[in-house]
Scaffold this motif. Sequence first.
Motif, PDB file in Angstrom:
ATOM      1  N   LEU A 249     -73.870 -21.286  64.624  1.00 56.17           N
ATOM      2  CA  LEU A 249     -73.321 -22.944  63.439  1.00 56.17           C
ATOM      3  C   LEU A 249     -72.957 -23.826  63.814  1.00 56.17           C
ATOM      4  CD1 LEU A 249     -71.813 -21.021  61.347  1.00 56.17           C
ATOM      5  CD2 LEU A 249     -73.935 -21.375  60.335  1.00 56.17           C
ATOM      6  N   LEU A 250     -71.991 -24.113  65.354  1.00 57.42           N
ATOM      7  CA  LEU A 250     -71.549 -24.846  65.325  1.00 57.42           C
ATOM      8  C   LEU A 250     -72.464 -25.313  66.365  1.00 57.42           C
ATOM      9  CD1 LEU A 250     -67.749 -23.964  66.470  1.00 57.42           C
ATOM     10  CD2 LEU A 250     -68.900 -25.206  63.910  1.00 57.42           C
ATOM     11  N   ARG A 251     -73.989 -25.142  66.743  1.00 52.46           N
ATOM     12  CA  ARG A 251     -74.344 -26.169  67.796  1.00 52.46           C
ATOM     13  C   ARG A 251     -75.547 -26.000  66.447  1.00 52.46           C
ATOM     14  NH1 ARG A 251     -79.024 -22.246  70.204  1.00 52.46           N
ATOM     15  NH2 ARG A 251     -77.545 -20.238  69.863  1.00 52.46           N
ATOM     16  N   ALA A 252     -75.875 -25.837  65.513  1.00 57.33           N
ATOM     17  CA  ALA A 252     -76.450 -26.941  64.868  1.00 57.33           C
ATOM     18  C   ALA A 252     -77.875 -25.657  64.836  1.00 57.33           C
ATOM     19  CB  ALA A 252     -76.755 -27.340  64.948  1.00 57.33           C
ATOM     20  N   ALA A 253     -77.739 -24.324  65.006  1.00 58.46           N
ATOM     21  CA  ALA A 253     -79.244 -23.352  65.687  1.00 58.46           C
ATOM     22  C   ALA A 253     -78.604 -22.594  63.826  1.00 58.46           C
ATOM     23  CB  ALA A 253     -79.177 -22.043  66.924  1.00 58.46           C
ATOM     24  N   LEU A 254     -77.830 -22.618  63.742  1.00 55.25           N
ATOM     25  CA  LEU A 254     -77.978 -22.015  61.627  1.00 55.25           C
ATOM     26  C   LEU A 254     -77.952 -22.400  61.242  1.00 55.25           C
ATOM     27  CD1 LEU A 254     -76.341 -18.318  62.376  1.00 55.25           C
ATOM     28  CD2 LEU A 254     -78.475 -18.528  61.747  1.00 55.25           C
ATOM     29  N   ARG A 255     -78.289 -22.866  59.283  1.00 54.80           N
ATOM     30  CA  ARG A 255     -77.977 -24.286  58.851  1.00 54.80           C
ATOM     31  C   ARG A 255     -77.474 -22.908  57.848  1.00 54.80           C
ATOM     32  NH1 ARG A 255     -83.939 -26.302  58.901  1.00 54.80           N
ATOM     33  NH2 ARG A 255     -83.966 -27.531  60.849  1.00 54.80           N
ATOM     34  N   PRO A 256     -75.700 -23.221  57.414  1.00 54.16           N
ATOM     35  CA  PRO A 256     -75.263 -23.088  56.383  1.00 54.16           C
ATOM     36  C   PRO A 256     -74.898 -23.527  54.821  1.00 54.16           C
ATOM     37  CG  PRO A 256     -73.841 -24.404  57.614  1.00 54.16           C
ATOM     38  CD  PRO A 256     -74.694 -25.128  58.134  1.00 54.16           C
ATOM     39  N   ALA A 257     -75.024 -22.527  53.884  1.00 52.79           N
ATOM     40  CA  ALA A 257     -74.170 -23.269  52.392  1.00 52.79           C
ATOM     41  C   ALA A 257     -73.305 -22.364  52.227  1.00 52.79           C
ATOM     42  CB  ALA A 257     -75.937 -23.053  51.794  1.00 52.79           C
ATOM     43  N   TYR A 258     -72.502 -23.634  51.369  1.00 50.94           N
ATOM     44  CA  TYR A 258     -71.232 -23.000  50.579  1.00 50.94           C
ATOM     45  C   TYR A 258     -71.362 -22.761  49.602  1.00 50.94           C
ATOM     46  CZ  TYR A 258     -65.928 -23.786  51.388  1.00 50.94           C
ATOM     47  OH  TYR A 258     -64.509 -23.596  49.891  1.00 50.94           O
ATOM     48  N   CYS A 259     -71.533 -21.758  49.166  1.00 45.73           N
ATOM     49  CA  CYS A 259     -71.503 -21.515  47.372  1.00 45.73           C
ATOM     50  C   CYS A 259     -70.862 -21.577  46.456  1.00 45.73           C
ATOM     51  CB  CYS A 259     -72.631 -20.064  47.550  1.00 45.73           C
ATOM     52  SG  CYS A 259     -73.971 -20.672  48.461  1.00 45.73           S
ATOM     53  N   ILE A 260     -70.319 -22.534  45.872  1.00 45.43           N
ATOM     54  CA  ILE A 260     -69.307 -22.215  44.940  1.00 45.43           C
ATOM     55  C   ILE A 260     -69.897 -22.107  43.179  1.00 45.43           C
ATOM     56  CG2 ILE A 260     -67.296 -22.610  44.330  1.00 45.43           C
ATOM     57  CD1 ILE A 260     -66.136 -22.983  46.849  1.00 45.43           C
ATOM     58  N   THR A 261     -70.736 -23.385  43.040  1.00 38.47           N
ATOM     59  CA  THR A 261     -70.631 -23.938  41.199  1.00 38.47           C
ATOM     60  C   THR A 261     -72.086 -23.350  41.178  1.00 38.47           C
ATOM     61  OG1 THR A 261     -70.283 -26.425  42.689  1.00 38.47           O
ATOM     62  CG2 THR A 261     -71.468 -26.461  40.709  1.00 38.47           C
ATOM     63  N   GLU A 262     -71.481 -23.107  40.399  1.00 35.42           N
ATOM     64  CA  GLU A 262     -72.980 -22.748  39.218  1.00 35.42           C
ATOM     65  C   GLU A 262     -72.686 -23.582  37.867  1.00 35.42           C
ATOM     66  OE1 GLU A 262     -71.612 -18.692  38.270  1.00 35.42           O
ATOM     67  OE2 GLU A 262     -71.628 -18.002  40.615  1.00 35.42           O
ATOM     68  N   SER A 263     -74.137 -23.103  36.871  1.00 36.90           N
ATOM     69  CA  SER A 263     -73.951 -23.397  35.459  1.00 36.90           C
ATOM     70  C   SER A 263     -73.366 -23.828  35.150  1.00 36.90           C
ATOM     71  CB  SER A 263     -74.838 -23.610  35.545  1.00 36.90           C
ATOM     72  OG  SER A 263     -74.999 -22.051  35.515  1.00 36.90           O
ATOM     73  N   ASP A 264     -71.924 -22.763  34.495  1.00 39.63           N
ATOM     74  CA  ASP A 264     -70.773 -22.881  34.036  1.00 39.63           C
ATOM     75  C   ASP A 264     -69.440 -22.660  34.781  1.00 39.63           C
ATOM     76  OD1 ASP A 264     -72.146 -23.261  30.900  1.00 39.63           O
ATOM     77  OD2 ASP A 264     -72.903 -20.748  31.863  1.00 39.63           O
ATOM     78  N   ALA A 265     -69.574 -23.242  36.091  1.00 36.08           N
ATOM     79  CA  ALA A 265     -68.692 -23.133  36.950  1.00 36.08           C
ATOM     80  C   ALA A 265     -69.035 -24.456  38.251  1.00 36.08           C
ATOM     81  CB  ALA A 265     -68.342 -22.282  37.522  1.00 36.08           C
TER      82      ALA A 265
END
Length: 381
Positions: free
Chosen positions: A111-127
């Motif tokens: 992750l820190l050398r940009a070999a993996l691309r992360p997603a931070y997943c909280i938001t939803e249509s009703d949240a």
Amino acid sequence: MKLSETHQQIRDTTRRFAQEVIRPLAEELDREERFPAEVYRQMGELGLFGITVPEAYGGAGLDAAAYALVMEELSRGYSSVADQCGLLELVGTLLSVHGTEAQRAQYMEPLLRAALRPAYCITESDAGTDVSGIRTTATRTADGWELNGAKLWIHNAPVADVAFVLARTNPAAGKRGMSIFIVDCDLEGVSKGPKEHKMGQRASQVGELHFDRVKLRHDALLGEEGRGFHIMMSVLDKGRVGIAALAVGIAQAGLEAALDYAQTRKQFGSHIAEFQGVQWMLADMAKDIQAARLLVHDAAERLDTGDRASIACSMAKCFAGDTAVKHSANAVQIFGGSGYIRGYEVERLYRDAKITQIYEGTNQIQRTIIARDLVANGASL
């Protein structure tokens, strides 16, 4: 604002990288909405991801003030690039504080050398602002968990390799019934929606992630079961400092462009910088940007000491976001008709600024947080 030698070095290194590498690409990245993987690889090599992640885990091991300096300087180059740095900071913090040794060994370094691309997943249509409204669920199975649901407006979703997903594990327990899961995006049942076409920060990829009966192992759980909401919320103060610094960077870039233009553009036989009306606009820009910067660094210091950090982070994020929107508009005004044309930096800055009043908690929510803290703890900060 006096900086330590370490802070000066990290600021100068980031400023030079932003000026030489990021800024020349900004117009193209905005126009083509392109994910600049080559830039992120260079940032990983320079150590610009995971600024506050301990050195033992592969980060720089610096403080929140250093993180704020990096975010402002990257944003002066292009805020979409700073946004990626902010995302890696949050994910790196989750792993360093709450991850197991095995999770850190598997994910942190790539992750820190940009070999993996992360997603931070909280938001939803009703949240959105109300995170307690999420409907994504993770149900126990004999082999681990089954994940079902969907997330939207997720940064990096169209290009993500791994997702950090907040889901309900005990629907009857409310906020205490949520947990975080690390989900590899190549698992069966994970699908990605199309890339959204945004108003600003267009090189930041945003879209949906769908989870249809995704099978997860027991060790996909990040942190303690049932503590996911609190863990996600615990990194938001740092996220708000990052977005506040990003907003300052946008505003600073606008001031620099407007000042340069005002000193070269002539009307009625004089440079427009000689006109009082323009001078007052420039003066207001400079004083508000410096005030926002000082709020950011106060919040960063409080993050490191734990001294009423939440109210300071909300103040910084709210004021800096409002400042970026107001004064990127003033930069456009100083440019006149040219500022309304694609290809001029200030036109892009105006579009990029708006989201700083929305993401990481809207500025209306920041005002609510500030007011509640004042009522609970008093007016003396």
